[in-house]
Design a protein around this motif. Sequence first.
Motif, PDB file in Angstrom:
ATOM      1  N   LYS A 146      26.581  81.202  36.899  1.00 20.52           N
ATOM      2  CA  LYS A 146      26.954  79.792  36.819  1.00 20.52           C
ATOM      3  C   LYS A 146      27.341  79.395  35.398  1.00 20.52           C
ATOM      4  O   LYS A 146      26.754  79.863  34.424  1.00 20.52           O
ATOM      5  N   ALA A 147      28.346  78.544  35.320  1.00 23.33           N
ATOM      6  CA  ALA A 147      28.783  77.990  34.035  1.00 23.33           C
ATOM      7  C   ALA A 147      28.606  76.473  34.061  1.00 23.33           C
ATOM      8  O   ALA A 147      29.116  75.805  34.962  1.00 23.33           O
ATOM      9  N   VAL A 148      27.878  75.960  33.096  1.00 26.98           N
ATOM     10  CA  VAL A 148      27.629  74.512  33.004  1.00 26.98           C
ATOM     11  C   VAL A 148      28.184  74.003  31.682  1.00 26.98           C
ATOM     12  O   VAL A 148      27.873  74.548  30.618  1.00 26.98           O
ATOM     13  N   LYS A 149      28.994  72.949  31.747  1.00 24.71           N
ATOM     14  CA  LYS A 149      29.564  72.415  30.519  1.00 24.71           C
ATOM     15  C   LYS A 149      28.584  71.452  29.856  1.00 24.71           C
ATOM     16  O   LYS A 149      28.056  70.543  30.497  1.00 24.71           O
ATOM     17  N   MET A 150      28.359  71.694  28.561  1.00 26.58           N
ATOM     18  CA  MET A 150      27.473  70.839  27.766  1.00 26.58           C
ATOM     19  C   MET A 150      28.223  70.493  26.484  1.00 26.58           C
ATOM     20  O   MET A 150      28.308  71.303  25.564  1.00 26.58           O
ATOM     21  N   GLY A 151      28.797  69.299  26.439  1.00 22.72           N
ATOM     22  CA  GLY A 151      29.559  68.911  25.264  1.00 22.72           C
ATOM     23  C   GLY A 151      30.804  69.761  25.093  1.00 22.72           C
ATOM     24  O   GLY A 151      31.631  69.863  25.995  1.00 22.72           O
ATOM     25  N   ASN A 152      30.909  70.406  23.936  1.00 27.01           N
ATOM     26  CA  ASN A 152      32.065  71.262  23.666  1.00 27.01           C
ATOM     27  C   ASN A 152      31.752  72.734  23.899  1.00 27.01           C
ATOM     28  O   ASN A 152      32.380  73.616  23.311  1.00 27.01           O
ATOM     29  N   GLU A 153      30.769  72.985  24.764  1.00 27.20           N
ATOM     30  CA  GLU A 153      30.388  74.361  25.089  1.00 27.20           C
ATOM     31  C   GLU A 153      30.195  74.525  26.594  1.00 27.20           C
ATOM     32  O   GLU A 153      30.028  73.553  27.330  1.00 27.20           O
ATOM     33  N   TYR A 154      30.220  75.785  27.028  1.00 28.20           N
ATOM     34  CA  TYR A 154      29.770  76.163  28.371  1.00 28.20           C
ATOM     35  C   TYR A 154      28.551  77.062  28.207  1.00 28.20           C
ATOM     36  O   TYR A 154      28.498  77.893  27.276  1.00 28.20           O
ATOM     37  N   ILE A 155      27.586  76.896  29.103  1.00 25.71           N
ATOM     38  CA  ILE A 155      26.408  77.755  29.101  1.00 25.71           C
ATOM     39  C   ILE A 155      26.448  78.596  30.370  1.00 25.71           C
ATOM     40  O   ILE A 155      26.481  78.073  31.486  1.00 25.71           O
ATOM     41  N   LEU A 156      26.454  79.915  30.189  1.00 22.59           N
ATOM     42  CA  LEU A 156      26.544  80.855  31.311  1.00 22.59           C
ATOM     43  C   LEU A 156      25.191  81.500  31.582  1.00 22.59           C
ATOM     44  O   LEU A 156      24.488  81.907  30.636  1.00 22.59           O
ATOM     45  N   VAL A 183      34.072  85.879  35.653  1.00 23.96           N
ATOM     46  CA  VAL A 183      34.258  84.863  36.687  1.00 23.96           C
ATOM     47  C   VAL A 183      32.884  84.273  37.001  1.00 23.96           C
ATOM     48  O   VAL A 183      31.909  84.996  37.205  1.00 23.96           O
ATOM     49  N   ALA A 184      32.820  82.945  36.969  1.00 21.87           N
ATOM     50  CA  ALA A 184      31.559  82.236  37.225  1.00 21.87           C
ATOM     51  C   ALA A 184      31.870  80.999  38.060  1.00 21.87           C
ATOM     52  O   ALA A 184      33.025  80.573  38.166  1.00 21.87           O
ATOM     53  N   THR A 185      30.843  80.444  38.640  1.00 20.20           N
ATOM     54  CA  THR A 185      31.033  79.223  39.434  1.00 20.20           C
ATOM     55  C   THR A 185      30.621  78.001  38.621  1.00 20.20           C
ATOM     56  O   THR A 185      29.615  78.023  37.909  1.00 20.20           O
ATOM     57  N   VAL A 186      31.418  76.967  38.726  1.00 18.31           N
ATOM     58  CA  VAL A 186      31.046  75.684  38.117  1.00 18.31           C
ATOM     59  C   VAL A 186      30.465  74.755  39.166  1.00 18.31           C
ATOM     60  O   VAL A 186      29.896  73.711  38.846  1.00 18.31           O
ATOM     61  N   ASP A 187      30.606  75.156  40.448  1.00 20.64           N
ATOM     62  CA  ASP A 187      30.061  74.370  41.560  1.00 20.64           C
ATOM     63  C   ASP A 187      29.883  75.299  42.757  1.00 20.64           C
ATOM     64  O   ASP A 187      30.818  75.530  43.524  1.00 20.64           O
ATOM     65  N   GLY A 190      35.204  76.689  43.510  1.00 19.76           N
ATOM     66  CA  GLY A 190      34.369  76.347  42.360  1.00 19.76           C
ATOM     67  C   GLY A 190      34.404  77.397  41.269  1.00 19.76           C
ATOM     68  O   GLY A 190      33.667  77.301  40.283  1.00 19.76           O
ATOM     69  N   LEU A 191      35.293  78.387  41.413  1.00 23.92           N
ATOM     70  CA  LEU A 191      35.316  79.497  40.461  1.00 23.92           C
ATOM     71  C   LEU A 191      36.192  79.202  39.246  1.00 23.92           C
ATOM     72  O   LEU A 191      37.179  78.468  39.319  1.00 23.92           O
ATOM     73  N   ALA A 192      35.817  79.805  38.127  1.00 24.03           N
ATOM     74  CA  ALA A 192      36.605  79.701  36.898  1.00 24.03           C
ATOM     75  C   ALA A 192      36.397  80.980  36.081  1.00 24.03           C
ATOM     76  O   ALA A 192      35.410  81.702  36.269  1.00 24.03           O
ATOM     77  N   PHE A 193      37.336  81.237  35.183  1.00 25.01           N
ATOM     78  CA  PHE A 193      37.255  82.421  34.323  1.00 25.01           C
ATOM     79  C   PHE A 193      36.937  82.004  32.893  1.00 25.01           C
ATOM     80  O   PHE A 193      37.468  81.003  32.380  1.00 25.01           O
ATOM     81  N   PHE A 194      36.075  82.804  32.246  1.00 21.77           N
ATOM     82  CA  PHE A 194      35.631  82.518  30.890  1.00 21.77           C
ATOM     83  C   PHE A 194      35.715  83.781  30.037  1.00 21.77           C
ATOM     84  O   PHE A 194      35.492  84.894  30.525  1.00 21.77           O
ATOM     85  N   LEU A 195      35.986  83.571  28.771  1.00 26.23           N
ATOM     86  CA  LEU A 195      35.996  84.664  27.804  1.00 26.23           C
ATOM     87  C   LEU A 195      34.660  84.708  27.080  1.00 26.23           C
ATOM     88  O   LEU A 195      34.213  83.691  26.532  1.00 26.23           O
ATOM     89  N   ASP A 212      22.254  85.097  29.572  1.00 29.03           N
ATOM     90  CA  ASP A 212      20.996  84.350  29.541  1.00 29.03           C
ATOM     91  C   ASP A 212      21.147  83.174  28.583  1.00 29.03           C
ATOM     92  O   ASP A 212      20.987  83.314  27.370  1.00 29.03           O
ATOM     93  N   ASP A 213      21.479  82.003  29.146  1.00 30.37           N
ATOM     94  CA  ASP A 213      21.806  80.843  28.317  1.00 30.37           C
ATOM     95  C   ASP A 213      22.849  81.219  27.262  1.00 30.37           C
ATOM     96  O   ASP A 213      22.712  80.911  26.066  1.00 30.37           O
ATOM     97  N   CYS A 214      23.877  81.885  27.741  1.00 35.41           N
ATOM     98  CA  CYS A 214      24.956  82.350  26.867  1.00 35.41           C
ATOM     99  C   CYS A 214      25.909  81.184  26.582  1.00 35.41           C
ATOM    100  O   CYS A 214      26.553  80.655  27.484  1.00 35.41           O
ATOM    101  N   ARG A 215      25.986  80.792  25.308  1.00 38.70           N
ATOM    102  CA  ARG A 215      26.805  79.640  24.922  1.00 38.70           C
ATOM    103  C   ARG A 215      28.153  80.096  24.379  1.00 38.70           C
ATOM    104  O   ARG A 215      28.219  80.923  23.455  1.00 38.70           O
ATOM    105  N   ILE A 216      29.217  79.549  24.948  1.00 34.35           N
ATOM    106  CA  ILE A 216      30.569  79.881  24.492  1.00 34.35           C
ATOM    107  C   ILE A 216      31.352  78.584  24.250  1.00 34.35           C
ATOM    108  O   ILE A 216      31.056  77.562  24.870  1.00 34.35           O
ATOM    109  N   PRO A 217      32.344  78.598  23.372  1.00 33.34           N
ATOM    110  CA  PRO A 217      33.147  77.389  23.136  1.00 33.34           C
ATOM    111  C   PRO A 217      33.892  76.979  24.404  1.00 33.34           C
ATOM    112  O   PRO A 217      34.272  77.823  25.222  1.00 33.34           O
TER     113      PRO A 217
END
Length: 380
Positions: A140-150, A169-173, A180-185, A215-220
Amino acid sequence: MDFNFTKDQIFFREKFIKTINEIVATHAKRIDKEDTFPFEVFKKMGSLGYYGIRYPQEIGGMGADCTTFTIFAEELARVSISFAAIATMQCLMGTDFLFRFGTDDIKQRLLLPAIRGEKIGTIAFTEPDCGSDLGAIKTKAVKMGNEYILNGRKLWITNADVADFVTVVATVDPSKRLNGLAFFLVEKGTQGFYSGQKIEKMSARGSVTGELIFDDCRIPANNLLGEEGKGAKYLENILSEIRIMIAGLGLGLSRTAFKAGKKYAKEREAFGKPIGNFQLIQDKIAEMETRLKTAWLLTYYAAWLKDTGQLAVKEAAMAKFYSTETANFIVDQVTRIFGAYGIAEEYNVERYFRDARFLLFGGGTSEILKTIIARESLKK
């Protein structure tokens, strides 16, 4: 109706065969035996520009079409499925989303070096409880401000512990499944991003396969590749090409195994004559060559459709299904021709036998592909 390659495609094939016979083929047994990533071979092929085969010349690529890329896959698999798996990941799945959706900074820092073989890329779909059913992805990817947490785990990831970056590939919903899928680097060294267990396998050894943990992986936020919820659509854009490429891998392995089987049938004698003179061996030869030719026609027809801008969903599925099943059929028949020597490490055919299994899963299992073929057929 023209079944010939163009002059450019013929030139590429001839030049590429010479290159990989010198650089890759001589290391194929060692790569399989040691089961470690072949950094030296990887970098040498990258320095020659081959990882940019699909990409425009303006960014250091070759601007080649799908047919030429299929030739690339076929010839690589002829000498080493292990290295073919590594190289095709670098050319297609591991870098494509960066090319399509990456920022200028991402392209400069990661994509261009990857084309030159200076960085290694991969893609992460599969999870412990999710393979063919991408809608069931739990990462799962959750947006928090200017970051996503995976948060989540990925399994069966090619080049997992050596990759410099991974397209995840992770789900945002989760409730929306595919929608609900999206791709992240995610780059190596990112806090909360770890390489887990290595999977010991019998096929495509050297193409190291393992687990990735978030594990609470934060990316821009800029590391979102494309838009939220459009991941499945983005994947569809390259899925046919992936399947055609894997069909090409099947062709290459089939060719080299078939050649070995014919050679042995001519040389091995029993009851005072070459075993190739016996009708049951001839039956195997006839069926193998017929299936191989059929797989070739299906594969390059699908590639031609892709190159001419025509939908190739069904044809790509047919090519991948038939070519990979044919490869498994041929390696089995060849080991039977070899008899007990077919499982001896002295001969390459035992490696061909093991490597063929690798082709059955990526890009859709045969069972999934047959469902797609039937569904597309019933539309008309």
